[in-house]
Design a protein around this motif. Structure first.
Motif, short mmCIF file in Angstrom:
data_model
loop_
_atom_site.label_atom_id
_atom_site.label_comp_id
_atom_site.label_asym_id
_atom_site.label_seq_id
_atom_site.Cartn_x
_atom_site.Cartn_y
_atom_site.Cartn_z
N ASP A 32 41.12 26.41 -24.44
CA ASP A 32 40.24 25.51 -23.87
C ASP A 32 39.47 24.76 -25.10
OD1 ASP A 32 40.68 25.54 -21.18
OD2 ASP A 32 39.20 27.03 -21.08
N GLY A 33 39.60 25.27 -26.31
CA GLY A 33 38.91 24.67 -27.55
C GLY A 33 38.28 26.02 -28.20
N VAL A 34 37.21 25.48 -29.11
CA VAL A 34 36.52 26.38 -29.89
C VAL A 34 35.37 27.32 -29.48
CG1 VAL A 34 35.56 26.33 -32.25
CG2 VAL A 34 37.25 24.90 -31.93
N GLU A 65 28.32 21.90 -34.45
CA GLU A 65 28.78 20.46 -34.57
C GLU A 65 29.41 20.21 -35.83
OE1 GLU A 65 25.23 18.14 -33.49
OE2 GLU A 65 25.80 18.30 -31.25
N GLU A 66 28.74 20.76 -36.86
CA GLU A 66 29.16 20.67 -38.43
C GLU A 66 30.75 21.04 -38.43
OE1 GLU A 66 27.92 22.09 -42.76
OE2 GLU A 66 26.74 22.43 -41.17
N TYR A 67 30.80 22.02 -37.85
CA TYR A 67 32.10 22.79 -37.99
C TYR A 67 33.31 21.98 -37.21
CZ TYR A 67 35.83 26.59 -37.84
OH TYR A 67 37.07 26.93 -38.12
N PRO A 72 40.47 17.89 -36.44
CA PRO A 72 40.97 16.60 -35.92
C PRO A 72 40.62 15.75 -34.82
CG PRO A 72 42.71 18.21 -36.79
CD PRO A 72 41.52 19.03 -36.37
N THR A 73 40.20 16.51 -34.09
CA THR A 73 39.42 15.97 -32.62
C THR A 73 38.06 15.99 -32.89
OG1 THR A 73 39.33 18.28 -31.71
CG2 THR A 73 41.29 16.79 -31.10
N ASN A 78 36.47 20.69 -27.33
CA ASN A 78 35.74 21.48 -26.43
C ASN A 78 35.21 22.55 -27.24
OD1 ASN A 78 36.43 19.74 -24.16
ND2 ASN A 78 38.33 20.84 -23.93
N MET A 79 33.79 22.81 -26.81
CA MET A 79 33.11 23.95 -27.55
C MET A 79 32.60 24.60 -26.42
SD MET A 79 31.28 22.00 -30.76
CE MET A 79 30.59 20.87 -29.74
N ARG A 80 32.46 26.16 -26.57
CA ARG A 80 31.66 26.93 -25.89
C ARG A 80 31.04 27.87 -26.90
NH1 ARG A 80 35.46 30.59 -23.34
NH2 ARG A 80 34.53 32.41 -24.37
#
Length: 101
Positions: A32-34, A65-67, A72-73, A78-80
């Motif tokens: 799903d993301g990071v 957010e910095e990471y 690329p996206t 998507n973050m959790r």
């Protein structure tokens, strides 16, 4: 706790990543993301959870957010943000999506 995430199919991206905004204990990728994980340890999982202060949550969110801004996206990634609580016996309780602004 890293092993618990790997067993779920996550890939470790970074450990103890440090950016200008602060440090993130563990960063993983899943389908799903990071996933950003903050680890807190104390005598009980409840005491560990109490160690996380609102100011620290803001710092973690800014670092996340910095990471992703480097990816690329970018900020569309998507973050959790999870919380891993460790008690004195080494028992780990994972709280998915536990951190929010």
């Amino acid at each position: 706790m890293e092993a618990a995430y790997v067993a779920r199919g996550c890939k470790v991206l970074d450990r103890r990543w440090r950016g200008k905004s602060g440090e993130i204990d563990l960063i993983l990728a899943d389908d799903d993301g990071v996933v950003f994980v903050e680890v807190k340890q104390a005598s009980t999982v409840e005491a560990a959870a109490e160690r996380l202060q609102p100011r620290q949550v803001k710092r973690i969110l800014a670092a996340a957010e910095e990471y992703v801004a480097r990816l690329p996206t970018g900020l569309a990634t998507n973050m959790r943000l999870d919380l891993a609580l460790v008690d004195r016996s080494g028992r780990i309780e994972l709280r998915e999506a536990a951190l929010c602004a």
